[in-house]
Write a protein that holds these residues in place. Sequence first.
Motif, short mmCIF file in Angstrom:
data_model
loop_
_atom_site.label_atom_id
_atom_site.label_comp_id
_atom_site.label_asym_id
_atom_site.label_seq_id
_atom_site.Cartn_x
_atom_site.Cartn_y
_atom_site.Cartn_z
N TYR A 109 -52.10 0.41 10.26
CA TYR A 109 -51.99 0.34 11.73
C TYR A 109 -53.06 -0.57 12.33
CZ TYR A 109 -51.70 2.03 16.57
OH TYR A 109 -51.59 2.12 17.93
N ARG A 169 -49.04 5.94 0.66
CA ARG A 169 -50.01 6.08 1.75
C ARG A 169 -51.32 5.38 1.42
NH1 ARG A 169 -50.45 10.19 5.73
NH2 ARG A 169 -52.55 10.34 6.61
N GLU A 182 -52.80 8.10 -5.04
CA GLU A 182 -52.72 8.24 -3.59
C GLU A 182 -51.35 7.97 -3.01
OE1 GLU A 182 -56.15 6.15 -1.74
OE2 GLU A 182 -56.77 5.80 -3.82
N TYR A 224 -51.03 1.58 1.69
CA TYR A 224 -50.93 1.12 3.07
C TYR A 224 -51.98 1.77 3.98
CZ TYR A 224 -46.93 -1.87 2.46
OH TYR A 224 -46.12 -2.92 2.07
N ALA A 225 -53.10 2.18 3.37
CA ALA A 225 -54.21 2.71 4.16
C ALA A 225 -54.72 1.64 5.11
CB ALA A 225 -55.35 3.16 3.24
N SER A 232 -58.42 10.94 10.16
CA SER A 232 -56.98 11.23 10.09
C SER A 232 -56.14 10.02 10.49
CB SER A 232 -56.64 12.41 11.00
OG SER A 232 -56.94 12.12 12.35
N GLY A 233 -56.75 9.03 11.10
CA GLY A 233 -56.02 7.85 11.51
C GLY A 233 -56.88 6.94 12.35
#
Length: 314
Positions: free
Chosen positions: A77, A70, A67, A73-74, A152-153
């Motif tokens: 946020y 990314r 992966e 660090y999934a 997606s976020g």
Amino acid sequence: MSASQSRTEQWQWENATAGAVAGFATVAAMHPLDVVRTRFQVNDGRISNLPTYKNTAHAIFTIARLEGLRGLYAGFYPAVIGSTLSWGLYFFFYDRAKQRYFRSREGRLSPGLHLASAAEAGALVCFFTNPVWLVKTRLQLQNPLHQSQPYSGFHDALRTILREEGWSALYRGIVPSLFLQVSHGAIQFTAYEELRKVVIDLKSRKKKSSESSEAVLNSADYAALGASSKISAILVSYPFQVIRARLQQRPSSEGVPRYMDSWHVVKETARFEGLRGFYKGITPNLLKNVPAASITFVVYENVLNLLKVVRRKD
């Protein structure tokens, strides 16, 4: 407003600011281990969309290979938002509770009152942050084997959860979260405060002086105190983290949750995995949180001292 009230409110906001900065520093340094911990926690050895990891190092290597950065660090946020908000609110509510008890007990705080202050702060923070932690958990569990349409976020996850599952879904895992926040924070902060007193007393005796705690303790002391208090809290409260993570998994494509409630998680985990199941992922958790607690308290105490210096100059 009196001068003393103004100083009290300023002190509370200084605690909140120091806590928020400390929380951000902690997340930025330790997030990949948080991803690994979450994936271990939910992998019950039966039906899973997650790869099987042998240990912490193998998990980090596999995630990085399949992966990339990314994947490691999934959920970063919401982790930043949640941790910064949690620490800021926690220190704010904790200090307010301590001051309230301090005034009512004529300037003395017992270990029981430190415990009550920490428990009160933990419960309040939990209600504010549970939706953020739920989104973080789901983003961390997304991987190339995930069968559902991926989020997606952060904002897409929130919208999708509200659309598909409703507002109540944002508070899945709130019961173990409450137990976790109250017990973990209460144990950690009580241990920290009591160990802090012991270290200050020992250093004061050694120097044969009556220096203040700020003059006596240094960053190495804060790091050791933070790590020691964190270990005791983790060992007692960790099963609540496993229960919460399993409850917060995304439902199947048919909309059916893997676990119905906290008691369902407890029964299934005990039945199929035994006591060991409640401590899955504890190694990356310790690797993440013990040094993270050191970072948090070093940053917190030093930012707080800096703010005090600035206030005195004003």
